[in-house]
Design an enzyme around this catalytic site. Structure first.
Site, PDB file in Angstrom:
ATOM      1  N   GLU A 137       3.990   2.873  -3.787  1.00 51.12           N
ATOM      2  CA  GLU A 137       4.257   4.303  -3.934  1.00 51.12           C
ATOM      3  C   GLU A 137       5.455   4.806  -3.141  1.00 51.12           C
ATOM      4  OE1 GLU A 137       0.325   6.525  -4.948  1.00 51.12           O
ATOM      5  OE2 GLU A 137      -0.087   5.368  -3.127  1.00 51.12           O
ATOM      6  N   ASP A 152       3.968   9.652  -6.655  1.00 51.72           N
ATOM      7  CA  ASP A 152       4.234   9.438  -5.232  1.00 51.72           C
ATOM      8  C   ASP A 152       5.614   8.840  -4.999  1.00 51.72           C
ATOM      9  OD1 ASP A 152       2.038   9.954  -3.099  1.00 51.72           O
ATOM     10  OD2 ASP A 152       0.924   9.302  -4.851  1.00 51.72           O
ATOM     11  N   HIS A 163      -8.107  11.701  -3.916  1.00 50.24           N
ATOM     12  CA  HIS A 163      -7.691  13.076  -4.205  1.00 50.24           C
ATOM     13  C   HIS A 163      -8.791  13.940  -4.806  1.00 50.24           C
ATOM     14  CE1 HIS A 163      -3.613  12.267  -3.049  1.00 50.24           C
ATOM     15  NE2 HIS A 163      -3.462  11.334  -3.966  1.00 50.24           N
TER      16      HIS A 163
END
Length: 244
Positions: free
Chosen positions: A135, A161, A31
């Protein structure tokens, strides 16, 4: 062990975190804009600070695993691991002799050639770990099998998530907490490390009782924002109104 995500590319951030006493950092190439060069600089800073650096790779491609480990990372964090088939594939990409990872004795991890081939082959198996992120609900259901995959060293729950996959926006929702607790119990039972991302450091005690041994406390960005916000608020309150 206590660590944090690193999203800022300045190697000094990692050096400072090491000086503060963190046990590890997770360089977030999923990310944040960490390319191969940035990963190499970040892991160099971590080694200089005697700080274990894991790299969260952006996808499960073998080139990202090799890049991070060759740079001297202490391990890999893989997002969105959903089943044993994916875990087994990751182990193969992670491994030299029994896998598909390319070998070079001239990397940073190999001491730039200071280690011989045999020594580096022998050492690498005990120097790097493979952490699978859990997740979504399907991965929670497969967590026991993923953890039991030979070569997997730990499970890391991503509450944000998990929440989004359930159509929620609160990672502290009861159903998300319940799934996280289930993964921690699974990790303990299987004998691998159980990790959890927590925004509130005081929650570490609660998760420890559930079996967690790896605690990821926020991010470097959140620490910067929290400190800056608090300092700004104090300064504004201390100044007279006509000074603003």
């Amino acid at each position: 062990m206590i660590g944090t995500f690193v999203k800022l590319r300045d190697p000094a951030v990692i050096e400072m975190l090491g000086g503060l006493g963190f046990d590890f950092v997770i360089i977030d190439a999923e990310h944040a804009p960490f390319d191969r060069e940035a990963i190499a600089c970040a892991t160099l800073a971590a080694r200089a600070a005697n700080l274990a650096a894991l790299v969260r790779i952006p996808d499960a491609g073998g080139e990202w695993i090799a890049t991070a480990l060759d740079s001297g990372a202490a391990g890999i964090v893989v997002p969105q691991v959903r089943n044993t088939a994916m875990a087994e594939q990751l182990v193969r990409k992670f491994s030299y002799r029994d896998g598909t990872r390319g070998f070079s004795p001239s990397t940073a991890a190999a001491g730039y050639g200071a280690r011989g081939i045999a020594e580096h082959l022998e050492a690498q198996a005990g120097e790097s770990v493979l952490i699978c992120q859990i997740e979504d609900r399907s991965a929670v259901g497969e967590a026991s099998e993923i953890a039991a995959t030979n070569g997997v060293d730990g499970l890391l729950v991503g509450p944000v998530d998990l929440a989004v996959s359930e159509g929620l926006t609160d990672p502290r929702a009861p159903e998300i907490t319940a799934m996280g607790e289930e993964v921690m119990r699974t990790a303990t039972k299987t004998g691998v490390s159980g990790g959890i991302f927590i925004a509130d450091p005081s929650a570490s005690s609660r998760w420890s009782t559930c079996g967690a041994t790896l605690f990821v406390l926020g991010t470097d960005q959140s620490f910067l924002q929290q400190s800056a916000r608090a300092g700004l608020a104090v300064a504004r309150q201390a100044l007279p109104e006509n000074a603003l």
